[in-house]
Design an enzyme around this catalytic site. Structure first.
Site, short mmCIF file in Angstrom:
data_model
loop_
_atom_site.label_atom_id
_atom_site.label_comp_id
_atom_site.label_asym_id
_atom_site.label_seq_id
_atom_site.Cartn_x
_atom_site.Cartn_y
_atom_site.Cartn_z
N ASP A 121 48.32 46.27 57.70
CA ASP A 121 47.88 46.36 59.11
C ASP A 121 47.60 47.82 59.47
OD1 ASP A 121 48.73 43.71 58.99
OD2 ASP A 121 50.64 44.14 60.00
N TYR B 103 61.17 32.49 61.21
CA TYR B 103 60.19 32.42 62.31
C TYR B 103 60.43 31.24 63.25
CZ TYR B 103 57.38 35.70 59.58
OH TYR B 103 56.94 36.80 58.90
N ASN C 254 44.66 38.06 55.55
CA ASN C 254 46.13 37.98 55.61
C ASN C 254 46.66 36.56 55.40
OD1 ASN C 254 47.62 40.32 55.74
ND2 ASN C 254 47.38 40.57 57.97
N ALA D 157 52.08 47.49 55.94
CA ALA D 157 51.25 48.50 55.24
C ALA D 157 49.76 48.16 55.39
CB ALA D 157 51.63 48.58 53.77
N TYR E 34 60.58 36.21 65.62
CA TYR E 34 61.03 36.22 64.23
C TYR E 34 62.18 37.19 64.04
CZ TYR E 34 58.47 40.49 62.78
OH TYR E 34 58.02 41.77 62.63
N LYS F 255 42.17 45.82 49.46
CA LYS F 255 43.43 46.55 49.26
C LYS F 255 44.16 45.91 48.08
CE LYS F 255 43.75 45.33 53.55
NZ LYS F 255 44.41 44.77 54.75
N ARG G 87 48.75 33.51 54.84
CA ARG G 87 50.17 33.15 54.90
C ARG G 87 50.26 31.65 54.72
NH1 ARG G 87 49.94 37.81 54.53
NH2 ARG G 87 50.90 39.45 55.80
N ASN H 245 49.71 45.05 65.41
CA ASN H 245 50.09 46.31 64.74
C ASN H 245 48.86 47.19 64.52
OD1 ASN H 245 52.64 45.15 64.53
ND2 ASN H 245 52.37 44.55 62.39
N ARG I 234 57.78 30.09 65.88
CA ARG I 234 56.49 30.41 66.52
C ARG I 234 55.61 29.17 66.68
NH1 ARG I 234 53.59 34.04 61.88
NH2 ARG I 234 52.28 34.62 63.65
#
Ligand code: ATP
Ligand code: MG
Length: 318
Positions: free
Chosen positions: A262, A105, A169, A260, A92, A229, A171, A37, A107
């Site tokens: 990304d 998901y 990020n 947002a 996904y 952020k 996860r 993205n 993956r």
């Protein structure tokens, strides 16, 4: 303050097939993934024509062909999208329950998990880059040996003058344990020039009590430039010399919040490649994330990516 040797950008990560429910039991198919993205938005910024390569692995099936076609049609360099005959892209699904959305998901065996299995290929994919963008999801999908190979290849690229940006990020469900996540992310920080974390991720993984503590922790790892952020909260930036905070501009009519961060990364990094100072580049990140927040999905429709030339900074800087 750090300077780029060129604006040639390489993003490394996984793109997945996205199936988004449209409300009546039918699904719209697209492609998405965090580093993808960011790369895609960077390549679409009007007037910049940034050269952006996306490095990943996909299958040899027709959906993987469609992904490569879509990448090229969007103006990205697909020359390092490796093909793995016995694997496919991850998938996904976004399920709608009223206004709530659930993500499912598939993956675990995606081709992208093999993206760092060949070190010579990976090193070639990064050659000549001014900026290389990687995320914590890129790391999380790799086995430990491949994580180490990616990190050592990034170290080599840095010795050749590339700068590395990293969005952790976090996860949790992609990592076997919090310790495994912390260990891999810590190794990645040693080759990171620009860190782009989100405070909620950092607070949950590291126990940071404020964005300032996140900045302190990353500075201790010698990261030169840090942007924390924080959703609708203020953005905290360390530019290598000074600490500053920029307020978040309120966004009216938010459709959904996916992507947002990304998109913010794309606007921020593009502005930095254009020579804007970090505190100035934040405003470009916010314009990009505000636009994605006003659209459904993780990407802004083709042709509607904002022009960042007229964005004015919150804080006088340069
Ligand atoms: N409610 C909001 N109002 C205004 N701007 C927002 C809002 N939420 C996010 N943003 C903008 O998007 C940026 C990234 O937000 P956030 O920290 O939530 O990303 P994130 O958690 O990384 O998202 P993701 O990883 O899902 O893409 C923020 O810095 C801000 O500029
Ligand atoms: Mg994020």
């Amino acid at each position: 303050m750090i300077r780029f040797q060129s604006n040639r950008t390489v993003a490394v990560g996984e793109a997945m097939i996205e199936l988004a429910e449209t409300g009546d039991g039918t699904y719209r198919q697209g492609f998405a993934g965090d580093a993808f993205n960011t790369a895609w938005h960077m390549a679409q910024i009007p007037g910049l024509e940034l050269p952006v390569r996306f490095v990943t692995k996909v299958g040899t099936d027709t959906l993987s062909d469609a992904f490569v076609d879509a990448l090229e049609a969007s103006g990205l360099d697909a020359s390092f999208v490796g093909r793995v005959p016995d694997r496919t892209m991850g998938l996904y699904m976004i399920e709608l329950n009223g206004t709530e959305r659930s993500f499912h998901y598939w993956r675990d065996a995606s081709a992208a998990r093999l993206l760092a299995d060949e070190d010579a290929w990976l090193a070639r994919s990064l050659q000549g880059a001014g900026l290389i963008h990687v995320s914590g999801i890129t790391l999380a999908i790799l086995h430990a040996e491949a994580q180490a190979r990616l990190i050592s290849t990034l170290a080599l690229a840095r010795r050749q003058g590339a700068l590395v940006s990293f969005d952790p990020n976090v996860r949790p469900r992609l990592w076997p344990s919090s310790d495994a996540a912390r260990e891999a992310i810590q190794s990645m920080l040693a080759v990171t020039d620009i860190a782009l974390p989100s405070f909620d991720d950092e607070a949950s993984l590291w126990g940071d009590r404020s964005p300032f503590e996140t900045v302190e922790r990353l500075r201790a790892e010698q990261v030169a430039e840090i942007v924390v952020k924080n959703g609708a909260g203020a953005i905290t930036v360390w530019d290598g010399e000074r600490l500053a905070q920029a307020p978040c501009t309120p966004v009216a009519r938010i459709s959904d919040t996916s992507g947002a961060g990304d998109a913010f990364n794309a606007g921020y990094l593009a502005a930095r490649l254009e020579g804007r100072a970090p505190v100035h580049a934040i405003a470009s990140g916010q314009v990009m994330s505000a636009t994605v927040l006003q659209h459904f999905g993780a990407r802004i429709p083709l042709g509607q990516v904002p022009n960042l030339a007229t964005v004015t900074p919150h804080i006088p800087a340069d």
